[in-house]
Design a protein around this motif. Structure first.
Motif, PDB file in Angstrom:
ATOM      1  N   UNK A 205     -15.065  32.949  13.678  1.00 42.17           N
ATOM      2  CA  UNK A 205     -13.902  33.203  14.185  1.00 42.17           C
ATOM      3  C   UNK A 205     -12.517  33.030  13.374  1.00 42.17           C
ATOM      4  N   UNK A 206     -12.665  32.197  12.551  1.00 44.57           N
ATOM      5  CA  UNK A 206     -11.486  31.770  11.723  1.00 44.57           C
ATOM      6  C   UNK A 206     -11.098  32.889  10.865  1.00 44.57           C
ATOM      7  N   UNK A 207     -12.012  33.674   9.939  1.00 45.22           N
ATOM      8  CA  UNK A 207     -11.507  34.827   9.369  1.00 45.22           C
ATOM      9  C   UNK A 207     -11.072  36.020  10.066  1.00 45.22           C
ATOM     10  N   UNK A 208     -11.712  36.094  11.341  1.00 41.46           N
ATOM     11  CA  UNK A 208     -11.320  36.959  12.348  1.00 41.46           C
ATOM     12  C   UNK A 208      -9.966  37.039  12.684  1.00 41.46           C
ATOM     13  N   UNK A 209      -9.556  35.899  13.028  1.00 43.55           N
ATOM     14  CA  UNK A 209      -8.171  35.607  13.538  1.00 43.55           C
ATOM     15  C   UNK A 209      -7.267  35.623  12.443  1.00 43.55           C
ATOM     16  N   UNK A 210      -7.489  34.962  10.972  1.00 46.62           N
ATOM     17  CA  UNK A 210      -6.643  34.957   9.991  1.00 46.62           C
ATOM     18  C   UNK A 210      -7.293  35.189   8.929  1.00 46.62           C
ATOM     19  N   UNK A 211      -7.427  36.611   8.521  1.00 42.87           N
ATOM     20  CA  UNK A 211      -8.047  36.971   7.145  1.00 42.87           C
ATOM     21  C   UNK A 211      -7.797  36.177   5.893  1.00 42.87           C
ATOM     22  N   UNK A 212      -6.525  35.523   5.747  1.00 44.41           N
ATOM     23  CA  UNK A 212      -6.220  34.650   4.727  1.00 44.41           C
ATOM     24  C   UNK A 212      -6.739  33.373   5.124  1.00 44.41           C
ATOM     25  N   UNK A 213      -7.443  33.096   5.875  1.00 40.19           N
ATOM     26  CA  UNK A 213      -8.044  31.682   6.116  1.00 40.19           C
ATOM     27  C   UNK A 213      -8.486  31.156   4.937  1.00 40.19           C
ATOM     28  N   UNK A 214      -8.091  29.980   4.447  1.00 43.34           N
ATOM     29  CA  UNK A 214      -8.579  29.161   3.154  1.00 43.34           C
ATOM     30  C   UNK A 214      -7.758  29.444   1.956  1.00 43.34           C
ATOM     31  N   UNK A 215      -6.878  30.335   2.024  1.00 40.96           N
ATOM     32  CA  UNK A 215      -6.170  30.634   0.921  1.00 40.96           C
ATOM     33  C   UNK A 215      -4.801  29.410   1.061  1.00 40.96           C
ATOM     34  N   UNK A 216      -4.316  29.253  -0.183  1.00 41.95           N
ATOM     35  CA  UNK A 216      -3.288  28.405  -0.227  1.00 41.95           C
ATOM     36  C   UNK A 216      -1.954  28.766   0.602  1.00 41.95           C
TER      37      UNK A 216
END
Length: 235
Positions: A205-216
């Protein structure tokens, strides 16, 4: 139906971990904290501390008006009581879970959050601050490791909201300057939770909510996140 106002932070992950385990219907409303969405009036009505996450339960067990809640620990406790899941009903079992839930809320989360800030986000590297919080993180890892030496999960043999509260804060262990190999009981516990289907679904769900999840984090986002005062968070 539960409305989950969410961004993929450690505290946000706690709630998706629970909801995916129990299968309650919910819908995510992304709150982009890097762009200041947490200061919008509609969000502040349910989360006056402008932090992740918050929920609105449209089907509370008393049949009354929707219930809104902020603070991840309070949300986990509410959902556990609503569903009768992941919180023992007996006095001693419940007390064991609650003391470790509060340990996470009062210690593990805040201290590891400071570790993240000074090691990852601060505009200048302050050796004393980094050393202080890396060491405190290590101490807290040690507390949990020793506690897990004779039990499968934080409160005993069963997975509970105490585990859901702690796990997301351990996920970024490398950025915290830690090694799970130094804490074998913690590592075993961590890997067991990571392998749960609900955990995998929650983190998707993290990537679904924020496609930039994990980026600086961008410099503009840092200004929003770390420049808050009573005056400049008003809307």
């Amino acid at each position: 139906m539960i409305d989950l106002h969410y961004w993929p932070t450690p505290n946000g992950h706690k709630v998706t971990l629970f909801l995916e385990e129990v299968g309650l219907p919910y819908r995510i409303h992304p709150v982009d904290i890097g762009k200041g969405a947490q200061f919008e009036p509609a969000f502040l009505k349910i989360a006056p501390n402008n932090r992740m996450p918050a929920i609105v339960d449209h089907e509370p067990v008393d049949g009354g008006a929707p219930v809104s809640l902020f603070e991840s620990g309070a949300i986990l406790l509410y959902l556990a009581e609503k569903t009768g899941r992941f919180l023992p009903g007996d006095l001693r079992g419940r007390a064991e879970v609650l003391q470790w839930l509060f340990w996470q809320m009062g210690g593990l989360g805040p201290m590891l959050g400071q570790n993240h800030h000074f090691s990852q986000y601060a505009p200048e590297k302050i050796p004393y601050a980094i050393d202080r919080y890396v060491k405190e993180t290590n101490r807290l890892y040690g507390v949990l490791d020793r506690h897990l030496a004779d039990r499968a999960f934080v409160a005993g043999s069963d997975y509970t909201i105490a585990d859901m509260a702690a796990y997301p804060w351990i996920v970024p262990w490398e950025k915290q300057g830690q090694s799970l190999d130094d804490h074998p009981h913690l590592k075993r516990w961590f890997e067991a939770i990571a392998a749960r289907p609900a955990t995998k679904a929650a983190y998707a769900k993290a990537v679904e909510a924020n496609p930039n999840h994990g980026q600086p984090m961008s410099e503009d986002a840092k200004k929003v996140m770390f420049g808050q005062t009573a005056a400049n968070t008003k809307r």
